[in-house]
Design a protein around this motif. Structure first.
Motif, PDB file in Angstrom:
ATOM      1  N   GLN A  99       1.830   4.769   0.998  1.00 54.21           N
ATOM      2  CA  GLN A  99       1.547   5.644   2.127  1.00 54.21           C
ATOM      3  C   GLN A  99       2.284   6.961   1.956  1.00 54.21           C
ATOM      4  OE1 GLN A  99       2.442   3.869   5.890  1.00 54.21           O
ATOM      5  NE2 GLN A  99       1.413   5.455   7.089  1.00 54.21           N
TER       6      GLN A  99
ATOM      7  N   THR B  60       3.969   0.371   2.323  1.00 56.80           N
ATOM      8  CA  THR B  60       3.797  -0.454   3.514  1.00 56.80           C
ATOM      9  C   THR B  60       3.382  -1.860   3.090  1.00 56.80           C
ATOM     10  OG1 THR B  60       1.484   0.244   3.746  1.00 56.80           O
ATOM     11  CG2 THR B  60       3.163   1.523   4.927  1.00 56.80           C
TER      12      THR B  60
ATOM     13  N   ASN C 264       3.756  10.223   3.722  1.00 57.57           N
ATOM     14  CA  ASN C 264       4.224  10.833   4.969  1.00 57.57           C
ATOM     15  C   ASN C 264       4.848  12.184   4.638  1.00 57.57           C
ATOM     16  OD1 ASN C 264       3.527   8.559   6.556  1.00 57.57           O
ATOM     17  ND2 ASN C 264       5.435   7.532   5.962  1.00 57.57           N
TER      18      ASN C 264
ATOM     19  N   THR D  10      -6.934  -2.187   8.974  1.00 56.54           N
ATOM     20  CA  THR D  10      -7.109  -0.920   8.263  1.00 56.54           C
ATOM     21  C   THR D  10      -8.552  -0.823   7.768  1.00 56.54           C
ATOM     22  OG1 THR D  10      -6.427  -1.902   6.154  1.00 56.54           O
ATOM     23  CG2 THR D  10      -4.698  -0.857   7.497  1.00 56.54           C
TER      24      THR D  10
ATOM     25  N   TRP E 140      -2.429  -5.275   4.642  1.00 50.73           N
ATOM     26  CA  TRP E 140      -3.618  -4.435   4.802  1.00 50.73           C
ATOM     27  C   TRP E 140      -4.368  -4.712   6.088  1.00 50.73           C
ATOM     28  CZ3 TRP E 140      -6.636  -4.146  -0.493  1.00 50.73           C
ATOM     29  CH2 TRP E 140      -5.790  -3.579  -1.465  1.00 50.73           C
TER      30      TRP E 140
ATOM     31  N   TRP F 109       0.848  -1.185   0.000  1.00 55.51           N
ATOM     32  CA  TRP F 109       0.000   0.000   0.000  1.00 55.51           C
ATOM     33  C   TRP F 109       0.888   1.241   0.000  1.00 55.51           C
ATOM     34  CZ3 TRP F 109      -4.920   0.704  -1.022  1.00 55.51           C
ATOM     35  CH2 TRP F 109      -5.505   1.937  -0.725  1.00 55.51           C
TER      36      TRP F 109
END
Length: 308
Positions: A157, A166, A159, A172, A169, A155
């Motif tokens: 991500q 990442t 930041n 989530t 799953w 996935w």
């Protein structure tokens, strides 16, 4: 005189012909009433019991008082629910998960059905048959392999200004949404409804320079209101009632949907009045949704059955 006699004879024969229908109509009414009571009485019992203490619920079980708001009636069970379960967080989670699943499900399944119904694709009948065949496989047989797969998926991500991948799953919101967007029955329902719309409309739009997506967006979807309502209901119900899957993939309390909250009432002391109050609160959205789209739901199922 002869004319009068003939007319009276016809009236008598017509009356005689209609007489047998009265018992049939009465029996049909009785059968519908009994069937309606079978489905309505448990809901009435749930709502009435949510207003009673546990002792009175069990005391009234052997009489009609179980379905009547008599005795110690209060909203204490509803207030106790909020102190025992984070119901507002669970409701927000379920509303968000169900809404996103419905919206994306309508888009993905209608596009797939549009391609199979309108576009020239080689072997599209075989593809549709394979899609429908997946309905035979129960979800329970796919649950464990699906847990393994979603735990392997990456996935993206964000930041700040950094993009990182990442792994997995689990625990989530997306694991409760993405696996359930595509639905075989929704594709079939849209496909059958699209087939009932004349293809001459597509040809006229193509002559005016419209592309496939324009035909889908401006012609077929506006004419498919009953199918959209039906798919929305049939997608919303499993998403709202999801219980097994969240237990398997969710550990954090702030990510759990409403159905998992029922487990909280079986810990320590079982409070049946609070359970009835909790289930009443999580049942109301389903009843409101079905009542709002009832006519479209029935029309879509009827038209699909005739077409199929």
């Amino acid at each position: 005189m002869a004319t009068t006699t003939t007319t009276s004879a016809r009236a008598q024969s017509t009356a005689v012909g209609k007489r047998p229908r009265a018992p049939r109509h009465f029996l049909a009414t009785v059968a519908k009433t009994v069937l309606a009571l079978v489905f309505v009485l448990p809901i009435i019992f749930m709502f009435i019991s949510s207003l009673k203490p546990d002792s009175q619920i069990f005391a009234d079980l052997g009489s009609l008082k179980a379905f009547l708001p008599v005795g110690h009636i209060s909203f204490a069970n509803y207030t106790d629910v909020f102190s025992r379960v984070p119901i507002l967080q669970f409701l927000m989670n379920s509303v968000g998960i169900s809404a996103v699943t419905v919206i994306l499900g309508l888009l993905v399944n209608s596009l797939a059905a549009f391609a199979l119904s309108r576009m020239r694709i080689r072997g599209k009948r075989i593809i549709l048959t394979l899609i429908i065949a997946t309905l035979i496989v129960p979800f329970e047989t796919l649950a464990l392999p699906l847990v393994w797969w979603v735990n392997q998926l990456p996935w993206l991500q964000i930041n700040g200004f950094d993009l990182t991948f990442t792994h997995g799953w689990l625990d989530t919101y997306r694991v409760q949404i993405i696996p359930f967007i595509a639905n075989a029955f929704s594709v079939y329902l849209f496909h059958q409804y699209f087939d009932s719309i004349p293809k001459e409309l597509d040809e006229a739009a193509r002559m005016d320079g419209a592309g496939w997506f324009t035909i889908y967006r401006k012609i077929l979807m506006p004419l498919s209101g009953p199918a959209i309502a039906t798919v929305a209901i049939l997608t919303f119900l499993p998403a709202w009632n999801s219980y097994l899957w969240p237990i398997m993939v969710i550990q954090s309390e702030n990510l759990r949907p409403v159905m998992v909250g029922v487990e909280y009432f079986y810990q320590l002391n079982v409070a049946w009045g609070q359970i009835m109050a909790y289930t009443s609160m999580i049942t109301l959205p389903i009843l409101v949704l079905f009542i709002a789209f009832q006519r479209s739901f029935v029309n879509s199922i009827a038209s699909t059955g005739v077409k199929g």
